[in-house]
Design a protein around this motif. Structure first.
Motif, mmCIF file in Angstrom:
data_model
loop_
_atom_site.group_PDB
_atom_site.id
_atom_site.type_symbol
_atom_site.label_atom_id
_atom_site.label_comp_id
_atom_site.label_asym_id
_atom_site.label_seq_id
_atom_site.Cartn_x
_atom_site.Cartn_y
_atom_site.Cartn_z
ATOM 1 N N GLY A 101 0.806 -1.218 0.000
ATOM 2 C CA GLY A 101 0.000 0.000 0.000
ATOM 3 C C GLY A 101 0.832 1.257 0.000
ATOM 4 O O GLY A 101 2.066 1.221 -0.101
ATOM 5 N N GLY A 102 0.141 2.378 0.129
ATOM 6 C CA GLY A 102 0.791 3.680 0.174
ATOM 7 C C GLY A 102 0.869 4.195 1.603
ATOM 8 O O GLY A 102 0.797 3.412 2.558
ATOM 9 N N LEU A 130 6.283 8.264 -1.617
ATOM 10 C CA LEU A 130 6.830 7.693 -0.378
ATOM 11 C C LEU A 130 8.323 7.987 -0.306
ATOM 12 O O LEU A 130 9.083 7.603 -1.201
ATOM 13 C CB LEU A 130 6.561 6.183 -0.322
ATOM 14 C CG LEU A 130 5.110 5.809 -0.025
ATOM 15 C CD1 LEU A 130 4.905 4.317 -0.197
ATOM 16 C CD2 LEU A 130 4.712 6.224 1.388
ATOM 17 N N ASP A 131 8.715 8.635 0.762
ATOM 18 C CA ASP A 131 10.070 9.176 0.839
ATOM 19 C C ASP A 131 11.167 8.123 0.902
ATOM 20 O O ASP A 131 12.267 8.337 0.412
ATOM 21 C CB ASP A 131 10.162 10.089 2.080
ATOM 22 C CG ASP A 131 11.443 10.899 2.061
ATOM 23 O OD1 ASP A 131 11.709 11.530 1.017
ATOM 24 O OD2 ASP A 131 12.177 10.881 3.062
ATOM 25 N N PRO A 317 12.833 0.743 8.102
ATOM 26 C CA PRO A 317 11.757 0.605 9.092
ATOM 27 C C PRO A 317 10.477 1.268 8.578
ATOM 28 O O PRO A 317 10.543 2.354 7.987
ATOM 29 C CB PRO A 317 12.298 1.358 10.316
ATOM 30 C CG PRO A 317 13.751 1.580 10.063
ATOM 31 C CD PRO A 317 13.968 1.533 8.589
ATOM 32 N N LEU A 318 9.334 0.619 8.807
ATOM 33 C CA LEU A 318 8.061 1.210 8.385
ATOM 34 C C LEU A 318 7.864 2.586 9.015
ATOM 35 O O LEU A 318 7.276 3.471 8.402
ATOM 36 C CB LEU A 318 6.905 0.296 8.830
ATOM 37 C CG LEU A 318 6.452 -0.781 7.853
ATOM 38 C CD1 LEU A 318 5.472 -1.724 8.542
ATOM 39 C CD2 LEU A 318 5.801 -0.159 6.619
ATOM 40 N N LYS A 324 7.530 10.751 6.377
ATOM 41 C CA LYS A 324 7.351 11.961 5.570
ATOM 42 C C LYS A 324 7.174 11.635 4.097
ATOM 43 O O LYS A 324 7.600 10.569 3.631
ATOM 44 C CB LYS A 324 8.504 12.926 5.839
ATOM 45 C CG LYS A 324 9.732 12.911 5.002
ATOM 46 C CD LYS A 324 10.661 14.002 5.582
ATOM 47 C CE LYS A 324 11.642 14.620 4.663
ATOM 48 N NZ LYS A 324 12.619 13.931 3.940
ATOM 49 N N LEU A 325 6.508 12.533 3.400
ATOM 50 C CA LEU A 325 6.234 12.309 1.979
ATOM 51 C C LEU A 325 7.406 12.807 1.138
ATOM 52 O O LEU A 325 8.115 13.735 1.532
ATOM 53 C CB LEU A 325 4.983 13.073 1.566
ATOM 54 C CG LEU A 325 3.650 12.483 2.014
ATOM 55 C CD1 LEU A 325 2.517 13.399 1.597
ATOM 56 C CD2 LEU A 325 3.439 11.088 1.452
#
Ligand code: F6P
Length: 341
Positions: A101-102, A130-131, A317-318, A324-325
């Motif tokens: 997912g995002g 996703l950064d 790590p999740l 941050k984007l």
């Protein structure tokens, strides 16, 4: 071992390639059973799931969408959501989850990791915002679709001496607008990161008309005029609080027609950017993400997300991945600006 897999958030081309890779490697290399949860986090919340075998993933590599279905369900908006998920996983004998997912789906994955659930994340979104990863799969396909549309719109714009405003997806980040705009030779590219001056856009558009060309403007749905606000069709929000965007292209085309006296048209590419077959690049990236997610589960690396760094797949790590984007930096926008007007 039984490993669950789910796809959450907006769908995107390449999701099935991940499911296929997870299933192939999970079953053939590790002898796991794979359980597919339907409709994002809705599946683990309600127990809506089914086993996935090798036959189920035989013909899905090039298929758009997701065989599991998707939703923007937020378990943290449900009473006792986390407890329900824990019970479903225990009842199903599922030891670990691979969540594709995002930012929203992976944000939930991160929180569930903190609750003791073994989750590994796979990043997807056509927005590429996703950064922690250089690219998400789905983005390349969306850019191809938008670029082809721009190429087609250019010839009709030139025939009619019109300005054509192409609205593309991109809520917080203008990556699709930037890449398709540069690839399609747009005369103006507007992104959410940079509030735009309507006067400047009118000037660029007029300059293009004066040189006997038809201006092509690419605008991300989240772009906002200076001193203005996002253009919305409705005030509707999803379970993660995101308001539904759309309409800035039409608004801008009307404004250009009014201020330049020339005909303008707006085309909203919308969900065509998310549909259909993935590009070869997205198929390869999605496949590699799926294989590496299986490795992460096998190594017990829960709370990790697989990510692309250069040409390598790494694990981050999740918590870091969702912190941050990734937005369009000024220097990348400046490269495109050379071609404005
Ligand atoms: O998945 C990201 C995205 O494609 C955004 O670019 C867009 O704003 C949103 O999804 C649209 O969501 P929905 O399909 O729920 O209308």
């Amino acid at each position: 071992m039984r490993v669950g897999v789910l796809t959450g958030g907006g769908d995107c081309p390449g999701l099935n390639a991940v499911i296929r890779a997870v299933t192939r490697k999970g079953i053939e290399t590790h002898g796991w059973e794979i359980v597919g949860f339907r409709s994002g986090w809705q599946g683990p919340l309600t127990g809506d799931c089914r086993p996935i075998g090798l036959d189920d993933v035989e013909d899905i590599l090039a298929r758009g969408g997701t065989i599991l279905g998707s939703s923007r369900t937020n378990p943290y908006k449900e009473d006792g959501g986390v407890e329900k998920i824990k019970k479903v996983l225990a009842d199903q004998g599922v030891d670990a989850l691979i969540a594709i997912g995002g930012e929203d789906t992976l944000g939930v994955a991160n929180k569930l990791t903190g609750e003791g659930i073994g989750v590994v994340g796979v990043p997807k979104t056509i927005d590429n915002d996703l950064d922690a990863t250089d690219y998400t799969f789905g983005f390349d396909t969306a850019v191809h679709i938008a670029t082809e549309a721009i190429d087609r719109l250019r010839t009709t714009a030139e025939s009619h001496h019109r300005a054509l405003v192409v609205e593309v997806m991109g809520r917080h980040a203008g990556w699709i607008a930037l890449h398709s705009g540069v690839a399609g030779g747009a005369n103006v590219i507007l992104v959410p990161e940079r509030p735009f001056s309507v006067n400047k856009v009118v000037e660029w558009t007029q300059r293009r008309f004066e040189r006997q060309y038809a201006p092509i403007l690419v605008v991300a749905e989240g772009a906002i005029p200076e001193n203005g606000a996002e253009v919305l069709q409705t005030g509707e929000t999803d379970a993660f609080g995101h308001v539904r965007l759309g309409g800035v292209g039409t608004w801008l085309a009307d404004e250009l027609a009014r201020q330049t006296g020339k005909e303008s048209r707006a085309v909203v590419l919308g969900h065509t950017q998310r549909g259909g077959i993935p590009t070869a690049y997205d198929r390869v990236l999605a496949t590699r993400f799926g294989l590496h997610a299986v490795d992460a589960v096998a190594g017990g690396e829960f709370g990790a997300m697989v990510a692309l760094r250069g040409t390598d797949i790494v694990r981050v790590p999740l918590s870091e991945a969702t912190a941050k984007l990734k937005t369009v930096p000024d220097e990348r926008y400046a490269e495109a600006e050379v071609f404005f007007g």
